[in-house]
Design a protein around this motif. Structure first.
Motif, PDB file in Angstrom:
ATOM      1  N   THR A  29       0.720  -1.070   0.056  1.00  0.00           N
ATOM      2  CA  THR A  29       0.011   0.074  -0.080  1.00  0.00           C
ATOM      3  C   THR A  29       0.944   1.179  -0.170  1.00  0.00           C
ATOM      4  N   LEU A  30       0.839   1.850  -0.959  1.00  0.00           N
ATOM      5  CA  LEU A  30       1.515   3.284  -1.119  1.00  0.00           C
ATOM      6  C   LEU A  30       0.368   4.489  -0.991  1.00  0.00           C
ATOM      7  N   ASP A  31       0.630   5.619  -0.039  1.00  0.00           N
ATOM      8  CA  ASP A  31      -0.192   6.568  -0.178  1.00  0.00           C
ATOM      9  C   ASP A  31       0.582   7.823  -0.387  1.00  0.00           C
ATOM     10  N   TYR A  32      -0.006   8.657  -1.239  1.00  0.00           N
ATOM     11  CA  TYR A  32       0.472   9.919  -1.479  1.00  0.00           C
ATOM     12  C   TYR A  32      -0.725  11.153  -1.729  1.00  0.00           C
ATOM     13  N   ASP A  33      -1.323  11.063  -2.783  1.00  0.00           N
ATOM     14  CA  ASP A  33      -2.366  12.110  -2.906  1.00  0.00           C
ATOM     15  C   ASP A  33      -3.610  10.874  -2.987  1.00  0.00           C
ATOM     16  N   GLN A  34      -3.490   9.754  -3.099  1.00  0.00           N
ATOM     17  CA  GLN A  34      -4.566   8.731  -2.920  1.00  0.00           C
ATOM     18  C   GLN A  34      -3.903   7.414  -2.213  1.00  0.00           C
ATOM     19  N   GLU A  35      -4.677   6.198  -2.120  1.00  0.00           N
ATOM     20  CA  GLU A  35      -3.994   5.101  -1.691  1.00  0.00           C
ATOM     21  C   GLU A  35      -4.002   4.249  -3.214  1.00  0.00           C
ATOM     22  N   TYR A  36      -2.702   3.601  -3.410  1.00  0.00           N
ATOM     23  CA  TYR A  36      -2.230   2.677  -4.365  1.00  0.00           C
ATOM     24  C   TYR A  36      -2.052   1.482  -3.585  1.00  0.00           C
ATOM     25  N   ARG A  37      -2.908   0.503  -4.064  1.00  0.00           N
ATOM     26  CA  ARG A  37      -2.751  -0.999  -3.433  1.00  0.00           C
ATOM     27  C   ARG A  37      -2.540  -1.954  -4.383  1.00  0.00           C
ATOM     28  N   GLU A  38      -1.486  -2.753  -4.210  1.00  0.00           N
ATOM     29  CA  GLU A  38      -1.261  -4.051  -5.137  1.00  0.00           C
ATOM     30  C   GLU A  38      -1.273  -5.354  -4.276  1.00  0.00           C
ATOM     31  N   GLU A  39      -1.463  -6.278  -4.743  1.00  0.00           N
ATOM     32  CA  GLU A  39      -1.254  -7.620  -4.134  1.00  0.00           C
ATOM     33  C   GLU A  39      -0.466  -8.491  -4.974  1.00  0.00           C
ATOM     34  N   THR A  40       0.018  -9.486  -4.180  1.00  0.00           N
ATOM     35  CA  THR A  40       0.631 -10.598  -5.232  1.00  0.00           C
ATOM     36  C   THR A  40       0.745 -11.983  -3.976  1.00  0.00           C
ATOM     37  N   ILE A  41       0.915 -13.060  -4.621  1.00  0.00           N
ATOM     38  CA  ILE A  41       1.229 -14.220  -3.731  1.00  0.00           C
ATOM     39  C   ILE A  41       2.595 -14.673  -3.719  1.00  0.00           C
ATOM     40  N   THR A  42       3.199 -15.254  -2.452  1.00  0.00           N
ATOM     41  CA  THR A  42       4.609 -15.641  -2.484  1.00  0.00           C
ATOM     42  C   THR A  42       4.514 -17.188  -3.422  1.00  0.00           C
ATOM     43  N   GLY A  43       5.515 -17.258  -3.916  1.00  0.00           N
ATOM     44  CA  GLY A  43       5.811 -18.545  -5.020  1.00  0.00           C
ATOM     45  C   GLY A  43       6.380 -19.714  -3.808  1.00  0.00           C
ATOM     46  N   GLU A  44       6.597 -20.919  -4.439  1.00  0.00           N
ATOM     47  CA  GLU A  44       6.925 -21.880  -3.792  1.00  0.00           C
ATOM     48  C   GLU A  44       8.359 -21.878  -2.753  1.00  0.00           C
ATOM     49  N   ASN A  45       9.115 -21.025  -3.272  1.00  0.00           N
ATOM     50  CA  ASN A  45      10.369 -20.610  -2.565  1.00  0.00           C
ATOM     51  C   ASN A  45       9.892 -19.319  -1.529  1.00  0.00           C
ATOM     52  N   GLY A  46       8.689 -18.965  -1.378  1.00  0.00           N
ATOM     53  CA  GLY A  46       8.572 -17.767  -0.578  1.00  0.00           C
ATOM     54  C   GLY A  46       8.552 -16.427  -0.899  1.00  0.00           C
ATOM     55  N   ALA A  47       9.115 -16.472  -2.279  1.00  0.00           N
ATOM     56  CA  ALA A  47       9.673 -15.001  -2.925  1.00  0.00           C
ATOM     57  C   ALA A  47       8.352 -14.342  -3.234  1.00  0.00           C
ATOM     58  N   PHE A  48       8.540 -12.947  -3.385  1.00  0.00           N
ATOM     59  CA  PHE A  48       7.642 -11.988  -4.091  1.00  0.00           C
ATOM     60  C   PHE A  48       8.437 -10.925  -4.695  1.00  0.00           C
ATOM     61  N   HIS A  49       7.339 -10.035  -5.563  1.00  0.00           N
ATOM     62  CA  HIS A  49       7.802  -9.176  -6.214  1.00  0.00           C
ATOM     63  C   HIS A  49       6.688  -8.168  -6.426  1.00  0.00           C
ATOM     64  N   PHE A  50       7.192  -6.745  -6.375  1.00  0.00           N
ATOM     65  CA  PHE A  50       6.520  -5.519  -6.872  1.00  0.00           C
ATOM     66  C   PHE A  50       7.218  -4.713  -7.703  1.00  0.00           C
ATOM     67  N   PRO A  51       6.566  -4.319  -8.857  1.00  0.00           N
ATOM     68  CA  PRO A  51       7.553  -3.444  -9.635  1.00  0.00           C
ATOM     69  C   PRO A  51       7.622  -1.858  -8.905  1.00  0.00           C
ATOM     70  N   GLU A  52       8.694  -1.164  -9.366  1.00  0.00           N
ATOM     71  CA  GLU A  52       8.701   0.325  -9.197  1.00  0.00           C
ATOM     72  C   GLU A  52       7.439   1.019  -9.454  1.00  0.00           C
ATOM     73  N   LYS A  53       6.940   1.809  -8.633  1.00  0.00           N
ATOM     74  CA  LYS A  53       5.912   2.703  -8.742  1.00  0.00           C
ATOM     75  C   LYS A  53       5.989   4.306  -8.694  1.00  0.00           C
ATOM     76  N   ASN A  54       5.829   4.795  -9.848  1.00  0.00           N
ATOM     77  CA  ASN A  54       5.880   6.253  -9.919  1.00  0.00           C
ATOM     78  C   ASN A  54       4.539   6.931 -10.457  1.00  0.00           C
ATOM     79  N   ILE A  55       4.134   8.169  -9.966  1.00  0.00           N
ATOM     80  CA  ILE A  55       2.980   8.786 -10.694  1.00  0.00           C
ATOM     81  C   ILE A  55       3.529  10.097 -10.927  1.00  0.00           C
TER      82      ILE A  55
END
Length: 170
Positions: free
Chosen positions: A60-86
């Motif tokens: 969850t990223l907040d600035y002028d509004q809330e930006y929310r993203e979800e993902t699920i961990t893989g078999e090795n417990g790994a997760f990833h989110f891309p860079e976020k700019n507005i």
């Protein structure tokens, strides 16, 4: 019918509106500026040293509004989110002190764990934060603690986060 006495007031109000619109464009008040909300995020979620697969990770990223993203961990417990700019006109408003807020949590077996909570204090890239978010090792059995770390661009203002994650340089 418009009375003669009100005509100068009406002209004055219209003139102020036109001048303020021109000055807003001229001085950049309406211009949109690039706002860096978060660098790329890479992490591994573990419980008692074993990878946690299938856990929901929320950024969850907040600035002028809330930006929310979800993902699920893989078999090795790994997760990833891309860079976020507005793009936002908020940084160009006089006396605006809005801050970016970054939160990353994981939901596992009915519990919510805090992986990252920070307010970088700027709308620009921060190397120390990017380094941390690029390599998160999150142990759900670890206590959530506040951790300070170097602000490379402005060393006099160190960063801090609250997290169950740890980093290699600790």
């Amino acid at each position: 019918m418009l009375s003669i006495n009100r005509f100068p007031i009406l002209i004055g109000v219209l003139l102020v509106l036109v001048i303020s619109e021109v000055s807003a464009g001229m001085f950049g008040f309406a211009k949109k500026t690039e706002v860096h909300l978060s660098p790329e995020v890479n992490g591994i979620v573990m419980l008692n040293g074993k990878p946690v697969a299938g856990a929901q990770v929320v950024r969850t990223l907040d600035y002028d509004q809330e930006y929310r993203e979800e993902t699920i961990t893989g078999e090795n417990g790994a997760f990833h989110f891309p860079e976020k700019n507005i793009k936002s006109s908020r940084p160009n408003k006089l006396l605006d002190e809005t801050r970016v807020r970054q939160i990353v949590t994981v939901n596992f077996q009915g519990e919510k764990y805090l992986l990252w909570y920070a307010t970088p204090g700027t709308i620009h890239w921060r190397t120390g934060i990017a380094n941390r978010l690029a390599s998160m090792r999150c142990e759900l059995s670890a206590p959530e603690i506040e951790q300070g770390f170097e602000n490379i661009e402005k060393p006099q203002f160190p960063h801090s986060t609250f997290s169950v994650c740890r980093w290699d340089n600790e």
